[in-house]
Design a protein around this motif. Structure first.
Motif, PDB file in Angstrom:
ATOM      1  N   CYS A   6       1.050  -1.364  -0.133  1.00 41.81           N
ATOM      2  CA  CYS A   6      -0.034   0.279   0.205  1.00 41.81           C
ATOM      3  C   CYS A   6       1.357   1.439   0.060  1.00 41.81           C
ATOM      4  CB  CYS A   6      -1.126  -0.374   1.327  1.00 41.81           C
ATOM      5  SG  CYS A   6      -1.973   0.928   0.692  1.00 41.81           S
ATOM      6  N   SER A  33      -1.945  11.786   4.756  1.00 46.39           N
ATOM      7  CA  SER A  33      -0.859  10.964   5.106  1.00 46.39           C
ATOM      8  C   SER A  33       0.292  11.278   3.957  1.00 46.39           C
ATOM      9  CB  SER A  33      -1.659   9.874   4.233  1.00 46.39           C
ATOM     10  OG  SER A  33      -0.621   9.286   3.950  1.00 46.39           O
ATOM     11  N   ARG A  35       1.231   9.857   2.206  1.00 46.49           N
ATOM     12  CA  ARG A  35       1.424   8.947   0.898  1.00 46.49           C
ATOM     13  C   ARG A  35       0.401   9.284  -0.342  1.00 46.49           C
ATOM     14  NH1 ARG A  35       1.524   5.540   5.600  1.00 46.49           N
ATOM     15  NH2 ARG A  35       3.599   5.415   5.992  1.00 46.49           N
ATOM     16  N   GLY A 133      -1.583   2.826   8.528  1.00 47.12           N
ATOM     17  CA  GLY A 133      -0.206   3.922   8.227  1.00 47.12           C
ATOM     18  C   GLY A 133       0.480   4.429   9.158  1.00 47.12           C
ATOM     19  N   GLY A 157       2.568  -2.597  11.194  1.00 45.28           N
ATOM     20  CA  GLY A 157       4.016  -2.079  11.846  1.00 45.28           C
ATOM     21  C   GLY A 157       4.109  -3.456  11.408  1.00 45.28           C
ATOM     22  N   ASP A 176      -1.206  -6.813   4.581  1.00 39.66           N
ATOM     23  CA  ASP A 176      -1.359  -5.107   3.359  1.00 39.66           C
ATOM     24  C   ASP A 176       0.154  -4.744   4.761  1.00 39.66           C
ATOM     25  OD1 ASP A 176      -2.295  -3.236   2.987  1.00 39.66           O
ATOM     26  OD2 ASP A 176      -3.464  -3.067   3.753  1.00 39.66           O
ATOM     27  N   SER A 178       2.504  -1.038   4.523  1.00 38.07           N
ATOM     28  CA  SER A 178       2.610   0.440   3.737  1.00 38.07           C
ATOM     29  C   SER A 178       4.412   0.605   4.233  1.00 38.07           C
ATOM     30  CB  SER A 178       1.578   1.735   4.217  1.00 38.07           C
ATOM     31  OG  SER A 178       2.608   2.585   3.110  1.00 38.07           O
ATOM     32  N   SER A 179       4.123   0.883   6.142  1.00 36.25           N
ATOM     33  CA  SER A 179       5.236   1.896   6.353  1.00 36.25           C
ATOM     34  C   SER A 179       6.547   0.642   6.160  1.00 36.25           C
ATOM     35  CB  SER A 179       5.385   2.279   7.706  1.00 36.25           C
ATOM     36  OG  SER A 179       4.135   3.083   7.855  1.00 36.25           O
TER      37      SER A 179
HETATM   38  O1  LIG Z   1      -0.869   4.629   4.544  1.00 36.06           O
HETATM   39  C1  LIG Z   1      -1.519   5.154   5.301  1.00 36.06           C
HETATM   40  O2  LIG Z   1      -0.693   6.787   5.052  1.00 36.06           O
HETATM   41  C2  LIG Z   1      -3.084   5.668   5.144  1.00 36.06           C
HETATM   42  C3  LIG Z   1      -3.635   6.640   5.669  1.00 36.06           C
HETATM   43  C4  LIG Z   1      -4.944   6.642   5.910  1.00 36.06           C
HETATM   44  C5  LIG Z   1      -6.011   5.373   6.177  1.00 36.06           C
HETATM   45  C6  LIG Z   1      -5.322   4.273   5.391  1.00 36.06           C
HETATM   46  C7  LIG Z   1      -3.596   4.147   5.554  1.00 36.06           C
HETATM   47  N1  LIG Z   1      -3.004   3.333   4.981  1.00 36.06           N
HETATM   48  C8  LIG Z   1      -3.353   1.543   5.674  1.00 36.06           C
HETATM   49  O3  LIG Z   1      -2.339   1.769   6.469  1.00 36.06           O
HETATM   50  C9  LIG Z   1      -2.510  -0.015   6.519  1.00 36.06           C
HETATM   51  C10 LIG Z   1      -0.462   0.389   6.877  1.00 36.06           C
HETATM   52  O4  LIG Z   1       0.000   0.340   8.277  1.00 36.06           O
HETATM   53  P1  LIG Z   1       1.803   0.246   8.495  1.00 36.06           P
HETATM   54  O5  LIG Z   1       2.051   1.420   7.926  1.00 36.06           O
HETATM   55  O6  LIG Z   1       1.970  -0.889   7.300  1.00 36.06           O
HETATM   56  O7  LIG Z   1       1.553   0.382  10.112  1.00 36.06           O
HETATM   57  C11 LIG Z   1      -2.539   0.014   5.533  1.00 36.06           C
HETATM   58  O8  LIG Z   1      -3.299  -0.985   5.507  1.00 36.06           O
HETATM   59  C12 LIG Z   1      -2.646   0.661   4.403  1.00 36.06           C
HETATM   60  O9  LIG Z   1      -3.832   0.900   3.606  1.00 36.06           O
END
Ligand SMILES: O=C(O)c1ccccc1N[C@@H]1O[C@H](COP(=O)(O)O)[C@@H](O)[C@H]1O
Length: 203
Positions: A6, A33, A35, A133, A157, A176, A178-179
């Protein structure tokens, strides 16, 4: 194991996710965000995504009409809602032709389990940390007592070093991230994406 990468916004890291075999790629339309991308950028990016890979627009607390308009303009197949929106909103998104992901924190999931278990079965469930996120893991222990039905996704996380253990402990059908695949906040890293896919597949 279904794997979603993501928060993509650049062709190079999108290509890395596809090359490594991601099942879904996500684009953040939620405000605030690091992102956040616009629909026109995503419309360009999704041209490179094969039809077999889900393209997911991520929203949080946005009006229904804005979600539909943005998702259509971007050309994504799936809408993921993070804002505690009522399940009826996801039902309506399905009627509009989108696949759906309902993202809930652990507390929101346990509350929905008590009050509306049938609603939980209508959409692909994603259980995430309280702050999406943010790269913060949460204690998945409570899930072992009340494991979700079906092919639910785990987020919050995750990174290449912990995804295997968390899959083994919590038993999701997908993950899923992202960070955990970023070199700095909001900047995706191709090598980390590849390592994450490999670790999730090996679990
Ligand atoms: O990634 C973002 O900034 C975000 C912002 C708002 C809603 C969802 C977002 N991402 C979602 O968060 C998790 C991943 O989180 P992590 O950073 O890996 O801890 C995933 O579901 C993204 O779709």
């Amino acid at each position: 194991m279904f794997v979603k990468i993501c928060g993509l916004s650049e062709p190079v890291t999108l290509a890395a996710a596809l090359e490594a075999g991601a099942d879904a790629v996500g684009f953040v339309f939620a405000a605030g965000s690091p992102r956040t991308v616009d629909a026109a950028t995503v419309r360009e990016l999704v041209q490179a995504v094969p039809a077999s890979v889900h393209t997911v627009g991520v929203f949080r607390g946005q009006p229904f009409d804005e979600v539909v308009e943005t998702a259509r303009a971007a050309g994504v197949s799936t809408v993921q809602l993070h804002g505690g929106e009522p399940v009826s909103e996801l039902d309506r998104l399905r009627e509009e032709g989108f696949d759906t992901i309902r993202a809930l924190s652990l507390d929101e999931y346990l509350s929905a389990l008590a009050t509306d278990p049938s609603g939980l079965r209508r959409h692909r469930l994603l259980i995430d940390a309280p702050t999406p996120g943010a790269g913060e893991p949460f204690d998945t222990g409570a899930l072992l007592a009340d494991p979700p039905h079906g092919q639910w996704l785990l987020a919050g996380g995750l990174h290449p070093g912990n995804v295997g253990r968390l899959i083994a402990e919590a038993g999701p059908g997908g993950v899923d991230v992202s960070s955990g695949v970023e070199s700095s906040r909001g900047v995706k890293d191709a090598a980390l994406i590849t390592a994450f896919l490999a670790a999730a597949r090996a679990a």
